[in-house]
Design an enzyme around this catalytic site. Sequence first.
Site, mmCIF file in Angstrom:
data_model
loop_
_atom_site.group_PDB
_atom_site.id
_atom_site.type_symbol
_atom_site.label_atom_id
_atom_site.label_comp_id
_atom_site.label_asym_id
_atom_site.label_seq_id
_atom_site.Cartn_x
_atom_site.Cartn_y
_atom_site.Cartn_z
ATOM 1 N N HIS A 91 -76.547 115.843 45.121
ATOM 2 C CA HIS A 91 -75.588 116.321 44.117
ATOM 3 C C HIS A 91 -75.338 115.158 43.163
ATOM 4 O O HIS A 91 -74.965 114.058 43.590
ATOM 5 C CB HIS A 91 -74.280 116.773 44.780
ATOM 6 N N GLU A 94 -72.311 112.815 43.351
ATOM 7 C CA GLU A 94 -72.068 112.117 44.612
ATOM 8 C C GLU A 94 -72.981 110.895 44.606
ATOM 9 O O GLU A 94 -74.137 110.947 45.035
ATOM 10 C CB GLU A 94 -72.320 113.061 45.784
ATOM 11 N N HIS A 201 -74.532 112.292 51.053
ATOM 12 C CA HIS A 201 -73.629 113.036 50.179
ATOM 13 C C HIS A 201 -72.284 112.317 50.060
ATOM 14 O O HIS A 201 -72.093 111.248 50.639
ATOM 15 C CB HIS A 201 -73.402 114.447 50.731
ATOM 16 N N GLU A 297 -71.980 112.535 55.018
ATOM 17 C CA GLU A 297 -70.919 112.463 54.007
ATOM 18 C C GLU A 297 -70.306 111.069 54.153
ATOM 19 O O GLU A 297 -69.637 110.768 55.141
ATOM 20 C CB GLU A 297 -69.878 113.546 54.253
#
Length: 445
Positions: A91, A94, A201, A297
Amino acid sequence: MNALSVMPVVLCLLIIFVYFYPSECLDFKYHNNKELERVMRNFSVITKNIHTNLYSIGRSTNGLPLWVMEVSGSKTARSDLPNIKFVANIHGNEAVGRELLLHFMEYLRDNYGKDPSVSCLLDNSRIHLLPSLNPDGFSISTEGQCVGEHGRLNGVNGNMEDLNRNFPDYFHQDLNPRQPETEAVMAWMDKIPFVLSAGLHGGAMVANYPFDSEKVTKSTPEKFPSLTPDNDVFQHLARTYARNHPKMKIGLCEDDTKPQTPYFEDGITNGAAWYSFTGGMQDYNYFKKGCMEITLEISCCKYPLPQELKKLWEQNKQSLLSYSLEALKGVSGQIFDSSDERPIENANIEIIGRNMTFKSSQNGYFWRILLPGSYQLKVEAVGYYPKIVPFEVRDQTGINCPTNTKLLIFLINATTPMSAALQGSEPTGGSGVSCTPCVEGAYTE
Protein backbone atom coordinates in the site's frame (compact mmCIF):
# COMPACT_ATOMS: atom_id res chain seq x y z
CA MET A 1 41.33 32.67 -14.80
CA ASN A 2 40.46 33.97 -11.33
CA ALA A 3 38.86 32.07 -8.42
CA LEU A 4 35.42 33.52 -9.08
CA SER A 5 35.37 32.33 -12.66
CA VAL A 6 36.15 28.71 -11.77
CA MET A 7 33.68 28.60 -8.88
CA PRO A 8 30.66 27.51 -11.02
CA VAL A 9 32.71 24.67 -12.53
CA VAL A 10 33.81 23.49 -9.09
CA LEU A 11 30.25 23.60 -7.76
CA CYS A 12 28.99 21.67 -10.77
CA LEU A 13 31.63 18.96 -10.30
CA LEU A 14 30.81 18.78 -6.59
CA ILE A 15 27.11 18.27 -7.31
CA ILE A 16 27.89 15.51 -9.83
CA PHE A 17 30.25 13.83 -7.33
CA VAL A 18 27.72 13.88 -4.50
CA TYR A 19 24.86 12.70 -6.71
CA PHE A 20 26.62 9.85 -8.47
CA TYR A 21 29.36 8.66 -6.14
CA PRO A 22 28.31 5.51 -4.29
CA SER A 23 27.81 6.21 -0.60
CA GLU A 24 28.01 3.64 2.16
CA CYS A 25 25.92 5.70 4.57
CA LEU A 26 22.16 5.25 4.33
CA ASP A 27 20.31 8.10 6.00
CA PHE A 28 17.18 7.61 8.06
CA LYS A 29 14.90 9.43 5.63
CA TYR A 30 12.31 8.54 3.03
CA HIS A 31 13.87 8.00 -0.36
CA ASN A 32 11.70 8.93 -3.31
CA ASN A 33 11.47 6.50 -6.21
CA LYS A 34 14.54 7.84 -8.04
CA GLU A 35 16.56 7.95 -4.83
CA LEU A 36 15.52 4.39 -3.95
CA GLU A 37 16.81 3.16 -7.31
CA ARG A 38 20.06 5.09 -6.84
CA VAL A 39 20.59 3.64 -3.34
CA MET A 40 20.12 0.10 -4.65
CA ARG A 41 22.41 0.65 -7.63
CA ASN A 42 25.09 2.16 -5.39
CA PHE A 43 24.79 -0.75 -2.98
CA SER A 44 25.36 -3.19 -5.81
CA VAL A 45 28.43 -1.27 -7.02
CA ILE A 46 30.23 -0.87 -3.69
CA THR A 47 29.38 -4.23 -2.11
CA LYS A 48 32.25 -6.68 -2.55
CA ASN A 49 32.06 -9.06 0.42
CA ILE A 50 28.78 -10.74 -0.55
CA HIS A 51 26.96 -11.60 -3.76
CA THR A 52 24.47 -8.98 -4.96
CA ASN A 53 22.08 -8.99 -7.89
CA LEU A 54 19.92 -5.98 -8.66
CA TYR A 55 17.01 -6.76 -10.96
CA SER A 56 13.50 -5.60 -11.80
CA ILE A 57 10.49 -7.91 -11.81
CA GLY A 58 8.46 -5.55 -13.99
CA ARG A 59 6.89 -2.11 -13.93
CA SER A 60 4.09 -0.42 -12.05
CA THR A 61 0.88 0.80 -13.66
CA ASN A 62 2.60 4.16 -14.19
CA GLY A 63 5.67 2.48 -15.69
CA LEU A 64 8.01 2.70 -12.71
CA PRO A 65 10.45 -0.23 -12.27
CA LEU A 66 9.91 -2.66 -9.40
CA TRP A 67 13.45 -3.13 -8.12
CA VAL A 68 14.65 -6.18 -6.19
CA MET A 69 18.02 -6.69 -4.51
CA GLU A 70 19.19 -10.27 -4.09
CA VAL A 71 21.91 -10.87 -1.51
CA SER A 72 23.75 -14.05 -0.58
CA GLY A 73 27.05 -15.18 0.87
CA SER A 74 27.44 -17.62 -2.01
CA LYS A 75 29.23 -16.07 -4.98
CA THR A 76 28.06 -18.88 -7.30
CA ALA A 77 24.50 -19.74 -8.30
CA ARG A 78 23.34 -22.62 -6.10
CA SER A 79 19.89 -23.94 -6.82
CA ASP A 80 19.85 -25.96 -3.58
CA LEU A 81 19.64 -22.86 -1.39
CA PRO A 82 16.20 -21.73 -0.12
CA ASN A 83 14.95 -18.39 -1.43
CA ILE A 84 13.48 -15.81 0.97
CA LYS A 85 11.68 -12.64 -0.04
CA PHE A 86 10.45 -9.50 1.66
CA VAL A 87 7.97 -7.18 -0.07
CA ALA A 88 7.19 -3.71 1.28
CA ASN A 89 5.16 -0.62 0.39
CA ILE A 90 2.35 -2.78 -1.00
CA HIS A 91 0.00 0.00 0.00
CA GLY A 92 1.65 3.18 -1.18
CA ASN A 93 0.91 5.20 1.96
CA GLU A 94 2.41 2.54 4.25
CA ALA A 95 5.97 3.68 3.82
CA VAL A 96 8.07 2.39 6.73
CA GLY A 97 8.74 -1.01 5.17
CA ARG A 98 10.51 0.36 2.10
CA GLU A 99 13.08 2.09 4.30
CA LEU A 100 13.46 -0.89 6.64
CA LEU A 101 14.32 -3.18 3.74
CA LEU A 102 17.02 -0.78 2.55
CA HIS A 103 18.54 -0.78 6.04
CA PHE A 104 18.19 -4.57 6.29
CA MET A 105 20.06 -4.83 3.00
CA GLU A 106 22.96 -2.81 4.41
CA TYR A 107 22.81 -4.54 7.78
CA LEU A 108 23.28 -7.96 6.17
CA ARG A 109 26.20 -6.71 4.10
CA ASP A 110 27.92 -4.91 6.98
CA ASN A 111 27.58 -7.80 9.43
CA TYR A 112 28.51 -10.68 7.15
CA GLY A 113 31.60 -12.37 8.57
CA LYS A 114 31.11 -10.55 11.88
CA ASP A 115 27.74 -11.71 13.23
CA PRO A 116 27.44 -15.55 13.19
CA SER A 117 23.67 -15.40 12.59
CA VAL A 118 24.02 -13.07 9.61
CA SER A 119 26.82 -15.21 8.17
CA CYS A 120 24.76 -18.37 8.66
CA LEU A 121 21.76 -16.82 6.92
CA LEU A 122 23.66 -15.49 3.92
CA ASP A 123 25.77 -18.63 3.49
CA ASN A 124 22.70 -20.85 3.43
CA SER A 125 20.02 -18.84 1.58
CA ARG A 126 19.31 -16.25 -1.08
CA ILE A 127 17.38 -13.20 0.12
CA HIS A 128 15.35 -11.02 -2.25
CA LEU A 129 14.28 -7.55 -1.09
CA LEU A 130 11.54 -5.62 -2.94
CA PRO A 131 11.30 -2.30 -1.06
CA SER A 132 8.37 -0.90 -3.06
CA LEU A 133 5.66 -2.87 -4.84
CA ASN A 134 3.58 0.30 -5.19
CA PRO A 135 5.81 3.23 -6.20
CA ASP A 136 2.76 4.86 -7.82
CA GLY A 137 0.87 5.18 -4.56
CA PHE A 138 3.96 6.18 -2.61
CA SER A 139 4.66 9.08 -4.97
CA ILE A 140 1.38 10.78 -4.02
CA SER A 141 1.30 9.85 -0.32
CA THR A 142 1.85 12.42 2.41
CA GLU A 143 4.71 12.20 4.88
CA GLY A 144 3.44 12.31 8.46
CA GLN A 145 -0.08 11.09 7.61
CA CYS A 146 -0.81 8.26 10.05
CA VAL A 147 -4.32 7.31 8.95
CA GLY A 148 -6.43 7.42 5.82
CA GLU A 149 -6.40 5.88 2.38
CA HIS A 150 -4.74 8.56 0.24
CA GLY A 151 -1.97 6.84 -1.72
CA ARG A 152 -3.05 3.33 -0.76
CA LEU A 153 -3.89 2.22 -4.31
CA ASN A 154 -1.75 2.07 -7.45
CA GLY A 155 -2.13 3.91 -10.75
CA VAL A 156 -2.43 7.53 -11.77
CA ASN A 157 -3.48 9.54 -8.71
CA GLY A 158 -3.76 6.27 -6.78
CA ASN A 159 -7.18 5.47 -8.22
CA MET A 160 -6.78 1.88 -9.44
CA GLU A 161 -6.74 -1.20 -7.17
CA ASP A 162 -5.70 -2.40 -3.74
CA LEU A 163 -2.73 -4.64 -4.54
CA ASN A 164 -3.36 -6.75 -1.44
CA ARG A 165 -6.84 -7.62 -2.71
CA ASN A 166 -5.69 -8.44 -6.23
CA PHE A 167 -4.38 -12.01 -6.13
CA PRO A 168 -6.21 -15.27 -6.89
CA ASP A 169 -8.01 -16.44 -3.75
CA TYR A 170 -8.12 -19.90 -2.17
CA PHE A 171 -11.85 -19.89 -1.39
CA HIS A 172 -13.42 -17.39 -3.79
CA GLN A 173 -13.11 -16.07 -7.31
CA ASP A 174 -11.36 -12.70 -7.36
CA LEU A 175 -13.02 -10.46 -9.93
CA ASN A 176 -10.81 -7.37 -9.51
CA PRO A 177 -8.80 -6.54 -12.67
CA ARG A 178 -5.31 -7.98 -12.29
CA GLN A 179 -2.73 -5.21 -12.00
CA PRO A 180 0.78 -5.08 -13.56
CA GLU A 181 2.32 -5.14 -10.07
CA THR A 182 0.33 -8.24 -9.12
CA GLU A 183 1.19 -9.99 -12.37
CA ALA A 184 4.85 -9.13 -11.82
CA VAL A 185 4.84 -10.80 -8.40
CA MET A 186 3.07 -13.87 -9.74
CA ALA A 187 5.57 -14.20 -12.60
CA TRP A 188 8.42 -13.67 -10.11
CA MET A 189 7.17 -16.58 -8.05
CA ASP A 190 6.88 -18.73 -11.17
CA LYS A 191 10.61 -18.24 -11.77
CA ILE A 192 11.95 -18.53 -8.21
CA PRO A 193 10.82 -21.22 -5.72
CA PHE A 194 10.45 -19.06 -2.63
CA VAL A 195 10.25 -20.85 0.70
CA LEU A 196 9.62 -18.02 3.17
CA SER A 197 8.23 -14.53 2.67
CA ALA A 198 6.79 -11.53 4.45
CA GLY A 199 4.75 -8.54 3.31
CA LEU A 200 5.44 -5.32 5.24
CA HIS A 201 2.48 -3.05 5.99
CA GLY A 202 1.55 -0.24 8.37
CA GLY A 203 -1.43 0.89 10.41
CA ALA A 204 -1.11 -1.61 13.27
CA MET A 205 1.52 -3.58 15.20
CA VAL A 206 0.98 -7.31 14.71
CA ALA A 207 2.21 -10.38 12.83
CA ASN A 208 -0.73 -11.69 10.78
CA TYR A 209 -0.80 -15.24 9.39
CA PRO A 210 -3.06 -17.01 6.82
CA PHE A 211 -5.75 -17.42 5.89
CA ASP A 212 -7.05 -13.88 5.40
CA SER A 213 -9.93 -15.30 3.39
CA GLU A 214 -12.64 -17.56 4.82
CA LYS A 215 -14.70 -20.21 3.09
CA VAL A 216 -18.05 -18.91 4.28
CA THR A 217 -18.49 -15.22 5.03
CA LYS A 218 -20.37 -14.81 8.30
CA SER A 219 -22.83 -12.05 8.99
CA THR A 220 -22.24 -12.07 12.76
CA PRO A 221 -19.96 -9.41 14.26
CA GLU A 222 -17.88 -12.11 15.93
CA LYS A 223 -14.77 -13.05 13.95
CA PHE A 224 -13.47 -16.60 13.61
CA PRO A 225 -10.06 -17.85 12.49
CA SER A 226 -9.57 -19.38 9.05
CA LEU A 227 -6.74 -21.84 9.59
CA THR A 228 -4.39 -23.49 7.11
CA PRO A 229 -3.24 -27.13 7.35
CA ASP A 230 0.12 -25.69 8.46
CA ASN A 231 -1.34 -23.53 11.22
CA ASP A 232 1.29 -24.70 13.74
CA VAL A 233 4.08 -23.48 11.45
CA PHE A 234 2.39 -20.17 10.69
CA GLN A 235 1.77 -19.43 14.36
CA HIS A 236 5.41 -20.26 15.07
CA LEU A 237 6.62 -17.94 12.30
CA ALA A 238 4.41 -15.10 13.49
CA ARG A 239 5.56 -15.58 17.10
CA THR A 240 9.19 -15.66 15.98
CA TYR A 241 8.80 -12.19 14.52
CA ALA A 242 6.67 -10.81 17.35
CA ARG A 243 8.72 -12.11 20.28
CA ASN A 244 11.85 -10.49 18.89
CA HIS A 245 10.04 -7.15 18.58
CA PRO A 246 10.08 -5.13 21.82
CA LYS A 247 6.66 -3.52 21.22
CA MET A 248 4.75 -6.06 19.15
CA LYS A 249 5.13 -8.85 21.69
CA ILE A 250 3.53 -6.77 24.49
CA GLY A 251 0.74 -5.20 22.47
CA LEU A 252 2.13 -1.68 22.12
CA CYS A 253 2.47 0.59 19.14
CA GLU A 254 5.88 2.01 18.27
CA ASP A 255 4.98 4.88 20.61
CA ASP A 256 5.56 3.52 24.14
CA THR A 257 2.55 5.36 25.52
CA LYS A 258 -0.01 4.14 23.02
CA PRO A 259 -1.58 0.69 23.57
CA GLN A 260 -2.50 -1.44 20.59
CA THR A 261 -6.21 -1.53 19.75
CA PRO A 262 -7.43 -4.20 19.47
CA TYR A 263 -5.04 -6.12 21.72
CA PHE A 264 -3.32 -9.05 20.00
CA GLU A 265 -2.14 -11.79 22.36
CA ASP A 266 1.58 -12.47 21.86
CA GLY A 267 1.52 -9.86 19.08
CA ILE A 268 0.03 -12.25 16.49
CA THR A 269 -3.32 -12.86 14.84
CA ASN A 270 -4.94 -15.06 12.25
CA GLY A 271 -5.98 -12.88 9.32
CA ALA A 272 -9.66 -13.78 9.19
CA ALA A 273 -9.94 -13.63 12.98
CA TRP A 274 -8.94 -9.96 12.73
CA TYR A 275 -10.91 -9.14 9.57
CA SER A 276 -11.39 -11.25 6.47
CA PHE A 277 -10.91 -10.31 2.84
CA THR A 278 -10.25 -12.05 -0.48
CA GLY A 279 -7.35 -11.73 -2.89
CA GLY A 280 -4.58 -11.36 -0.32
CA MET A 281 -0.94 -11.89 -1.24
CA GLN A 282 -0.03 -14.10 1.73
CA ASP A 283 -2.80 -16.61 0.99
CA TYR A 284 -1.72 -16.82 -2.67
CA ASN A 285 1.89 -17.44 -1.68
CA TYR A 286 0.86 -20.40 0.45
CA PHE A 287 -1.82 -22.26 -1.50
CA LYS A 288 -0.48 -21.61 -5.00
CA LYS A 289 3.30 -21.55 -4.62
CA GLY A 290 4.02 -23.42 -1.39
CA CYS A 291 5.68 -20.36 0.14
CA MET A 292 5.08 -19.55 3.81
CA GLU A 293 4.23 -15.84 3.96
CA ILE A 294 2.92 -13.71 6.79
CA THR A 295 1.85 -10.07 6.84
CA LEU A 296 3.80 -7.77 9.16
CA GLU A 297 2.08 -4.64 10.42
CA ILE A 298 5.13 -2.76 11.69
CA SER A 299 3.91 0.74 12.62
CA CYS A 300 0.61 2.00 13.93
CA CYS A 301 1.27 5.21 12.02
CA LYS A 302 1.18 4.41 8.32
CA TYR A 303 3.60 7.14 7.20
CA PRO A 304 5.39 8.46 10.30
CA LEU A 305 7.78 11.39 10.20
CA PRO A 306 11.35 10.53 9.18
CA GLN A 307 12.72 11.12 12.67
CA GLU A 308 10.84 7.97 13.73
CA LEU A 309 12.63 5.71 11.23
CA LYS A 310 15.75 4.99 13.29
CA LYS A 311 13.62 3.81 16.21
CA LEU A 312 11.47 1.67 13.92
CA TRP A 313 14.55 0.08 12.37
CA GLU A 314 15.96 -0.81 15.79
CA GLN A 315 12.61 -2.33 16.79
CA ASN A 316 12.45 -4.57 13.70
CA LYS A 317 16.11 -5.43 13.07
CA GLN A 318 16.32 -8.58 15.18
CA SER A 319 12.86 -9.72 14.12
CA LEU A 320 13.80 -9.57 10.43
CA LEU A 321 16.93 -11.62 11.05
CA SER A 322 15.33 -14.21 13.34
CA TYR A 323 12.37 -14.64 11.01
CA SER A 324 14.66 -15.16 8.00
CA LEU A 325 16.58 -17.93 9.77
CA GLU A 326 13.38 -19.99 9.99
CA ALA A 327 13.80 -20.77 6.27
CA LEU A 328 16.73 -23.02 7.19
CA LYS A 329 14.55 -25.32 9.31
CA GLY A 330 12.22 -28.21 8.45
CA VAL A 331 12.98 -30.47 5.50
CA SER A 332 14.57 -30.08 2.10
CA GLY A 333 15.79 -32.40 -0.59
CA GLN A 334 15.97 -33.36 -4.22
CA ILE A 335 13.89 -35.77 -6.32
CA PHE A 336 15.44 -37.96 -9.02
CA ASP A 337 14.53 -40.49 -11.67
CA SER A 338 15.95 -43.74 -10.28
CA SER A 339 17.11 -44.98 -13.66
CA ASP A 340 19.26 -42.09 -14.83
CA GLU A 341 19.37 -39.87 -11.69
CA ARG A 342 17.83 -37.01 -13.63
CA PRO A 343 16.18 -34.38 -11.37
CA ILE A 344 12.38 -34.39 -11.56
CA GLU A 345 10.67 -31.02 -11.93
CA ASN A 346 7.11 -30.21 -10.78
CA ALA A 347 6.65 -33.32 -8.68
CA ASN A 348 3.63 -33.02 -6.37
CA ILE A 349 4.73 -33.14 -2.75
CA GLU A 350 2.57 -33.37 0.36
CA ILE A 351 3.25 -33.78 4.04
CA ILE A 352 0.78 -36.54 4.92
CA GLY A 353 -1.89 -35.19 7.25
CA ARG A 354 -1.54 -31.68 5.83
CA ASN A 355 -3.82 -31.33 2.86
CA MET A 356 -1.72 -28.89 0.85
CA THR A 357 0.60 -29.79 -2.02
CA PHE A 358 3.71 -28.00 -3.19
CA LYS A 359 6.10 -28.59 -6.10
CA SER A 360 9.71 -29.50 -6.75
CA SER A 361 11.80 -26.88 -8.53
CA GLN A 362 13.29 -26.99 -12.01
CA ASN A 363 16.24 -28.93 -10.60
CA GLY A 364 14.13 -31.25 -8.49
CA TYR A 365 14.69 -29.43 -5.19
CA PHE A 366 12.04 -28.86 -2.54
CA TRP A 367 11.84 -27.15 0.84
CA ARG A 368 9.22 -27.11 3.59
CA ILE A 369 9.36 -25.37 6.96
CA LEU A 370 8.16 -27.73 9.69
CA LEU A 371 8.31 -27.86 13.48
CA PRO A 372 10.26 -30.68 15.21
CA GLY A 373 8.54 -34.06 14.93
CA SER A 374 7.98 -37.19 12.85
CA TYR A 375 6.48 -36.84 9.37
CA GLN A 376 5.79 -38.68 6.15
CA LEU A 377 6.40 -37.13 2.76
CA LYS A 378 4.31 -38.24 -0.22
CA VAL A 379 5.77 -37.63 -3.68
CA GLU A 380 3.93 -38.06 -6.98
CA ALA A 381 5.06 -37.22 -10.50
CA VAL A 382 3.60 -37.93 -13.92
CA GLY A 383 5.07 -41.17 -15.27
CA TYR A 384 6.37 -42.44 -11.92
CA TYR A 385 5.15 -44.64 -9.09
CA PRO A 386 4.25 -42.54 -6.01
CA LYS A 387 6.46 -42.78 -2.96
CA ILE A 388 6.05 -42.19 0.77
CA VAL A 389 9.16 -41.28 2.75
CA PRO A 390 9.23 -41.09 6.58
CA PHE A 391 11.56 -38.56 8.18
CA GLU A 392 12.31 -36.67 11.38
CA VAL A 393 12.74 -32.94 11.93
CA ARG A 394 15.14 -32.22 14.76
CA ASP A 395 14.65 -29.58 17.44
CA GLN A 396 16.83 -26.58 16.58
CA THR A 397 16.21 -24.62 19.79
CA GLY A 398 19.35 -22.83 20.90
CA ILE A 399 21.24 -23.60 17.69
CA ASN A 400 22.71 -20.43 16.16
CA CYS A 401 22.89 -21.84 12.64
CA PRO A 402 19.95 -24.20 12.06
CA THR A 403 20.10 -27.05 9.55
CA ASN A 404 17.13 -28.91 8.16
CA THR A 405 16.61 -32.59 7.42
CA LYS A 406 17.82 -33.39 3.91
CA LEU A 407 16.27 -36.11 1.74
CA LEU A 408 17.36 -37.67 -1.53
CA ILE A 409 14.32 -39.29 -3.15
CA PHE A 410 14.45 -41.60 -6.18
CA LEU A 411 11.19 -42.27 -8.05
CA ILE A 412 10.75 -45.42 -10.15
CA ASN A 413 9.48 -44.94 -13.69
CA ALA A 414 5.96 -46.29 -14.19
CA THR A 415 7.12 -48.27 -17.22
CA THR A 416 9.03 -50.52 -14.83
CA PRO A 417 7.05 -53.70 -14.07
CA MET A 418 5.37 -53.60 -10.68
CA SER A 419 7.29 -56.65 -9.46
CA ALA A 420 10.62 -54.96 -10.18
CA ALA A 421 9.38 -51.73 -8.63
CA LEU A 422 8.38 -53.52 -5.43
CA GLN A 423 11.83 -55.12 -5.26
CA GLY A 424 13.35 -51.69 -5.71
CA SER A 425 15.23 -50.48 -8.76
CA GLU A 426 17.08 -47.55 -7.24
CA PRO A 427 20.73 -46.69 -7.41
CA THR A 428 22.93 -47.86 -4.56
CA GLY A 429 22.37 -45.71 -1.51
CA GLY A 430 19.21 -44.22 -3.02
CA SER A 431 16.73 -45.52 -0.49
CA GLY A 432 14.73 -42.33 -0.53
CA VAL A 433 14.81 -42.09 3.25
CA SER A 434 16.26 -39.35 5.37
CA CYS A 435 20.01 -38.86 4.99
CA THR A 436 20.87 -36.53 7.83
CA PRO A 437 23.25 -35.06 7.12
CA CYS A 438 23.55 -35.51 3.38
CA VAL A 439 26.79 -34.52 1.69
CA GLU A 440 26.43 -30.77 1.30
CA GLY A 441 26.40 -29.66 -2.29
CA ALA A 442 26.54 -33.23 -3.66
CA TYR A 443 23.73 -32.54 -6.12
CA THR A 444 24.01 -28.78 -6.53
CA GLU A 445 24.67 -27.02 -9.79
